[in-house]
Write an enzyme that holds these catalytic residues in place. Structure first.
Site, mmCIF file in Angstrom:
data_model
loop_
_atom_site.group_PDB
_atom_site.id
_atom_site.type_symbol
_atom_site.label_atom_id
_atom_site.label_comp_id
_atom_site.label_asym_id
_atom_site.label_seq_id
_atom_site.Cartn_x
_atom_site.Cartn_y
_atom_site.Cartn_z
ATOM 1 N N ASP A 197 3.431 9.277 -0.538
ATOM 2 C CA ASP A 197 2.140 8.485 -0.233
ATOM 3 C C ASP A 197 1.797 7.486 -1.194
ATOM 4 O OD1 ASP A 197 -0.093 8.084 1.294
ATOM 5 O OD2 ASP A 197 -0.640 10.330 1.534
ATOM 6 N N HIS B 160 0.892 -1.285 -0.087
ATOM 7 C CA HIS B 160 -0.144 -0.074 -0.079
ATOM 8 C C HIS B 160 1.097 1.395 -0.141
ATOM 9 C CE1 HIS B 160 -4.152 -1.547 0.655
ATOM 10 N NE2 HIS B 160 -3.465 -2.918 0.847
#
Ligand code: GDG
Length: 496
Positions: free
Chosen positions: A363, A155
């Site tokens: 991110d 992720h």
């Protein structure tokens, strides 16, 4: 077709309505509810002695949760996962610390979790493992004789090899990843970092169809950007926009404009830089004084990790300083709230904001950026200001993309967003909604699982066709016996 078994470090809270502030929890739960299946992982509890998994059925999802000992928690979770891997993978090796004992604990807990999952696995199941806490997990299951297809999705970003190599057991970690049948990343850049490590390091080869051959293993490596369900979010934000909290915010704004941000309190999210760019906008544009506020919601996470305590103190200081500098009797420039909100309420608050301000320094994807867009009123949408270092920037063509380290550029983008004409806002919103619909959460899940099924089928056909004994996976060390793992797993064996 067999069941889907999802494995992740934390299993999301099972009671409806309890806020889950984390992208993995939100994404995985929504994806699993539709297909049904098993979700296996840590309950979030620490105990003196681990016991067998607790099984709980809710609708189509079976939750199987286990506890960790304090030592497991300190070494595996707080230590190697969150003080070595998390900062390094977000390009903050200045904040990373490596302790061999903690890596030993990381390997030990992976072995232990695999042993606890193994009895629950049925022959037709497919297993989908999530995130950096569980990189060795496939290897652990294979050591126990598990033959099912196993996929892995990261992720968070995978850094370029030069940065990855600052984690001492980097090669072992990449070897462990090669024990999966499919390895998925959020973006093409993350996937490329993995391929560069393999190819430039001379560890293996990559074929045109994305298959990697390394350390006697064949696997598929792809980019599978995680999505959301934009239409469900749009409905929720409209329905909740009449809630008391939303009305209070609207009244408190009294016609002022609102810039809104929501992030877990984490140094990767660039909150200090974000406050400073907003400060720069106020400094350069006195006309905005009293006319715009920044609402930053930042629920605390990992609050017992030292770095997270420091960032919290810093941000409180920054918000106080900027407010002290500009506030007026009836206007506070930054509202900084360290708490969680109910999910649907958050979506309705997004709808009130003329600007969604999502400016992480790094991110993997960033779901907040996508949720902000989906929450907008199609007739009068707000504008997304988005960091170029969020995976979401590859996917949201209508955002104003900024370099969060460039305070002037970010301040200008905020001003441009606040002043953008209606027609341009609508056109950008429509572009982004089209992309969100095309790459929604089901597409993420189904594309990954289709690849996992097809690679596993091809592998089993090849294995059956081979008459010679398989070469096996002996070239990668076993997590239970690795030289880097000073402590094998005696206690894990007792947990059975
Ligand atoms: C990781 C990767 C990747 C936040 N505050 C509250 C709340 N949230 C929800 C948001 C969003 C989720 O948490 C946060 O997701 P992000 O994607 O923004 O970030 P991470 O938690 O760091 O997630 C990330 C993600 O995994 C998925 O692959 O995108 O890059 O770092 O859904 O809305 N939810 C509630 N109350 C809050 O106060 N209910």
């Amino acid at each position: 077709m067999g069941r889907l078994i999802v494995v992740s470090n934390r299993v999301a809270p099972t009671q409806e309505g309890r806020p889950a502030a984390g992208g993995l929890a939100v994404g995985v739960l929504d994806a699993l509810k539709e297909t049904g299946g098993v979700w296996f992982g840590w309950s979030g509890e620490t105990v003196a002695e681990p016991s067998a998994p607790v099984i709980e059925q809710q609708g189509s999802v079976t939750y199987a949760t286990v506890s960790l000992t304090r030592r497991d928690y300190d070494q595996y979770y707080k230590g190697f996962s969150n003080t070595t891997l998390w900062p390094t993978f977000h390009y903050r090796n200045d904040l990373a610390r490596y302790e061999r004992q903690e890596y030993g604990g990381y390997l030990r807990v992976n072995v232990s979790l695999a042993r606890q999952l193994q009895p629950l696995i049925e022959p037709d199941d497919i297993i989908w493992v999530h995130d950096y806490h569980l990189i060795p997990f496939a290897r652990c299951l294979r050591d126990l004789g598990v033959k099912n297809p196993i996929g892995f999705f990261l992720h968070i970003p995978l850094p370029v090899p030069e940065v990855l190599r600052s984690v001492p057991p980097h090669e072992e970690l990449i070897k462990f990843m090669c024990h999966y049948d499919v390895v998925g990343f959020q973006t093409g850049a993350d996937r490329q970092a993995f391929l560069d490590y393999i190819e430039r390091g001379g560890h293996g080869t990559v074929s045109d169809d994305g298959m990697v051959h390394a350390w006697d293993r064949f696997l598929k490596v792809g980019a599978y950007p995680i999505g959301i369900y934009p239409d469900a979010i749009a409905r929720a934000s409209a329905q909740f926009s009449d809630r008391k909290a939303v009305r209070s915010l609207r009244e408190a704004m009294r016609g002022r404009k609102l810039i809104m941000s929501v992030d877990r309190l984490d140094y990767s999210k660039g909150l200090a830089e974000r406050f400073q760019a907003f400060e720069r906008m106020l400094q350069n544009g006195p006309g905005w004084h009293g006319r715009v506020s920044l609402l930053q919601i930042a629920p605390p996470t990992r609050s017992d990790v030292q770095t997270y305590q420091t960032i919290r103190r810093n941000l409180e200081g920054e918000a106080g300083r900027i407010n002290g500098r500009f506030a007026q009797l009836d206007w506070t420039p930054i509202q900084y709230l360290n708490r969680k909100y109910e999910r649907n309420l958050l979506m309705a608050l997004f709808r009130e904001a003329q600007v969604g301000y999502v400016a992480p320094l790094r991110d993997g994807m960033n779901l907040v950026a996508k949720e902000y867009v989906a929450s907008q009123n199609p007739e009068d949408p707000g504008v997304l200001v988005l960091s170029q270092f969020a995976g979401a920037a590859e996917q949201l063509p209508g955002a104003l993309v900024v370099n969060p380290y460039d305070l002037n550029q970010t301040a200008e983008a905020l001003e441009r967003a606040l002043s953008m004409p209606h027609a341009e806002r609508v056109s950008r919103y429509n572009d982004m909604m089209a992309s969100l619909r095309e790459n929604n959460l089901s597409v993420w899940r189904d594309t990954f699982l289709a690849d996992l099924r097809s690679v596993a089928t091809a592998a089993s056909v090849t294995a059956k066709a081979r008459t010679a004994a398989p070469a096996g996976a002996a070239s990668a060390p076993s997590p239970a016996t690795s030289a880097s793992a000073p402590e094998p797993a005696p206690r894990a064996a007792r947990a059975q």
